[in-house]
Design a protein around this motif. Structure first.
Motif, PDB file in Angstrom:
ATOM      1  N   ARG A  81      -5.492  -8.583   7.901  1.00  0.00           N
ATOM      2  CA  ARG A  81      -4.382  -7.508   8.060  1.00  0.00           C
ATOM      3  C   ARG A  81      -4.711  -6.281   8.368  1.00  0.00           C
ATOM      4  NH1 ARG A  81      -2.257  -9.369  12.317  1.00  0.00           N
ATOM      5  NH2 ARG A  81       0.420  -9.388  12.829  1.00  0.00           N
ATOM      6  N   GLU A  82      -5.165  -5.685   7.468  1.00  0.00           N
ATOM      7  CA  GLU A  82      -5.043  -4.319   6.906  1.00  0.00           C
ATOM      8  C   GLU A  82      -5.971  -4.162   8.506  1.00  0.00           C
ATOM      9  OE1 GLU A  82      -3.459  -3.519   2.615  1.00  0.00           O
ATOM     10  OE2 GLU A  82      -5.821  -3.530   3.228  1.00  0.00           O
ATOM     11  N   TYR A  83      -7.138  -4.812   8.282  1.00  0.00           N
ATOM     12  CA  TYR A  83      -8.497  -4.438   9.006  1.00  0.00           C
ATOM     13  C   TYR A  83      -7.824  -4.320  10.316  1.00  0.00           C
ATOM     14  CZ  TYR A  83     -13.385  -4.714  10.925  1.00  0.00           C
ATOM     15  OH  TYR A  83     -14.309  -4.808  11.398  1.00  0.00           O
ATOM     16  N   ASP A  84      -7.354  -5.386  10.910  1.00  0.00           N
ATOM     17  CA  ASP A  84      -6.649  -5.492  11.989  1.00  0.00           C
ATOM     18  C   ASP A  84      -6.521  -4.322  12.344  1.00  0.00           C
ATOM     19  OD1 ASP A  84      -7.413  -8.126  12.818  1.00  0.00           O
ATOM     20  OD2 ASP A  84      -5.383  -8.448  11.700  1.00  0.00           O
ATOM     21  N   VAL A  85      -4.558  -3.790  11.888  1.00  0.00           N
ATOM     22  CA  VAL A  85      -4.670  -2.376  12.209  1.00  0.00           C
ATOM     23  C   VAL A  85      -5.810  -1.143  12.319  1.00  0.00           C
ATOM     24  CG1 VAL A  85      -3.271  -0.383  10.566  1.00  0.00           C
ATOM     25  CG2 VAL A  85      -2.468  -3.122  10.876  1.00  0.00           C
ATOM     26  N   LEU A  86      -6.317  -0.859  11.048  1.00  0.00           N
ATOM     27  CA  LEU A  86      -7.351  -0.379  11.106  1.00  0.00           C
ATOM     28  C   LEU A  86      -8.350  -0.315  12.910  1.00  0.00           C
ATOM     29  CD1 LEU A  86      -9.533   2.670  10.190  1.00  0.00           C
ATOM     30  CD2 LEU A  86     -10.923   0.740   8.740  1.00  0.00           C
ATOM     31  N   ILE A  87      -8.799  -1.683  13.399  1.00  0.00           N
ATOM     32  CA  ILE A  87      -8.928  -1.491  13.871  1.00  0.00           C
ATOM     33  C   ILE A  87      -8.406  -0.814  15.705  1.00  0.00           C
ATOM     34  CG2 ILE A  87     -10.148  -2.811  16.271  1.00  0.00           C
ATOM     35  CD1 ILE A  87     -11.586  -4.320  13.416  1.00  0.00           C
ATOM     36  N   LYS A  88      -7.377  -0.955  15.564  1.00  0.00           N
ATOM     37  CA  LYS A  88      -5.971  -0.605  16.229  1.00  0.00           C
ATOM     38  C   LYS A  88      -6.235   0.863  16.377  1.00  0.00           C
ATOM     39  CE  LYS A  88      -5.219  -3.644  18.466  1.00  0.00           C
ATOM     40  NZ  LYS A  88      -5.515  -5.136  19.743  1.00  0.00           N
ATOM     41  N   ILE A  89      -5.987   1.610  15.399  1.00  0.00           N
ATOM     42  CA  ILE A  89      -6.308   2.710  14.881  1.00  0.00           C
ATOM     43  C   ILE A  89      -7.600   3.351  15.530  1.00  0.00           C
ATOM     44  CG2 ILE A  89      -5.998   4.489  13.370  1.00  0.00           C
ATOM     45  CD1 ILE A  89      -5.363   3.150  11.353  1.00  0.00           C
ATOM     46  N   ALA A  90      -8.541   3.053  15.672  1.00  0.00           N
ATOM     47  CA  ALA A  90      -9.784   3.464  16.715  1.00  0.00           C
ATOM     48  C   ALA A  90      -9.512   3.371  17.207  1.00  0.00           C
ATOM     49  CB  ALA A  90     -11.034   2.873  15.784  1.00  0.00           C
ATOM     50  N   GLU A  91      -8.965   2.756  18.124  1.00  0.00           N
ATOM     51  CA  GLU A  91      -9.285   2.194  19.579  1.00  0.00           C
ATOM     52  C   GLU A  91      -7.845   3.257  19.907  1.00  0.00           C
ATOM     53  OE1 GLU A  91      -8.407  -1.807  19.523  1.00  0.00           O
ATOM     54  OE2 GLU A  91     -10.398  -2.498  19.832  1.00  0.00           O
ATOM     55  N   GLY A  92      -7.586   4.278  18.642  1.00  0.00           N
ATOM     56  CA  GLY A  92      -6.759   5.643  19.498  1.00  0.00           C
ATOM     57  C   GLY A  92      -5.179   4.936  19.379  1.00  0.00           C
TER      58      GLY A  92
END
Lengths: 138, 138
Positions: A81-92
């Motif tokens: 789940r944290e990885y999900d969030v990390l990806i979204k963060i990277a997408e701005g």
DNA sequence: GTCAAAATCACCCGAAAGTATGACTGAATT
DNA sequence: AATTCAGTCATACTTTCGGGTGATTTTGAC
């Protein structure tokens, strides 16, 4: 979890009211009777949807990532789940936007972000993205 | 620019005081005289450093970037200084940290960031980084 | 010397982000 | 049954960001 109980309560009360109205509507026209029945049915359907949404397996909510380096994520102790969030963060995306996309509250995202910052040795989300790339998980 | 004038004023006053003390110290021991002279020298050196720091060409402060795609920066109307800031953002630094590294105030960095967001069609700095990569300038 | 663009800085204000803490649930393990 | 862990959420609080506005100074070109 308090919200869900509250919603259930409200829905249950509404249904009871509708059913009561249904009883009394026997005194009135067929049209009103059917109207009440339809409303009750709609209420039950809504009830069903909420039940499904909240009790279906959480795995349904996980994004379909082909996780690039599961072993690295494990080393960093970063959960899926944290990885999900990390990806979204990277997408701005903002916390609120991520929350909407993952169907959880903003507070939950904040928790994930905070955990991510710790695990990635970052002070800010931008630094987290940089670190994520440095660690080869983005 | 008001700060620099203020600092100059203070330094000038300190130097004057030291010189005056130097004059009167003629009445006293050689040791005190030399002490004053050394202090004055140190003051002048400090003066020199500040002068150099503030009046040397600003190009000294610019990062040594081999700008990857000058034509793209031109198209986006992103100035060299803004590009400096963009890079720092991508490296995960806060506005204050960037300000310290580029020897300007945080307010200045905020202005640059704000301009960058507009020029990169971004709402957040994380998005700006993403867009920067998308435009091929990062 | 004039003009425009770039760079600098300030102030105010609201929004977003991040910290700290505590709590509850479901699933898997022991 | 007890423990552990991931995930969820809340509340309160502090810090950082970002928008809007206006202003001065530098620099380079004309």
């Amino acid at each position: 979890m308090k919200n869900i109980i509250l919603r259930f309560g409200i829905l249950a009360i509404l249904l009871l009211i509708l059913l009561e109205l249904g009883k009394y509507s026997l005194l009135y026209s067929d049209w009103e009777q059917e109207f009440i029945i339809v409303l009750s049915a709609l209420g039950l359907v809504a009830f069903g949807f909420i039940l499904k949404g909240h009790f279906s397996s959480r795995k349904d909510l996980l994004q379909n990532h082909k996780i690039p380096h599961p072993e690295k994520l494990e080393l960093l102790k970063i959960s899926p789940r944290e990885y999900d969030v990390l990806i979204k963060i990277a997408e701005g995306y903002s916390n609120q936007e991520i929350a909407d996309q993952l169907f959880v509250s903003e507070n939950t995202i904040k928790t994930h972000v905070s955990n991510l910052l710790g695990k990635l040795n970052a002070k800010r989300r931008t630094e987290a993205v940089k670190q994520g790339k440095a660690y080869g998980i983005l």
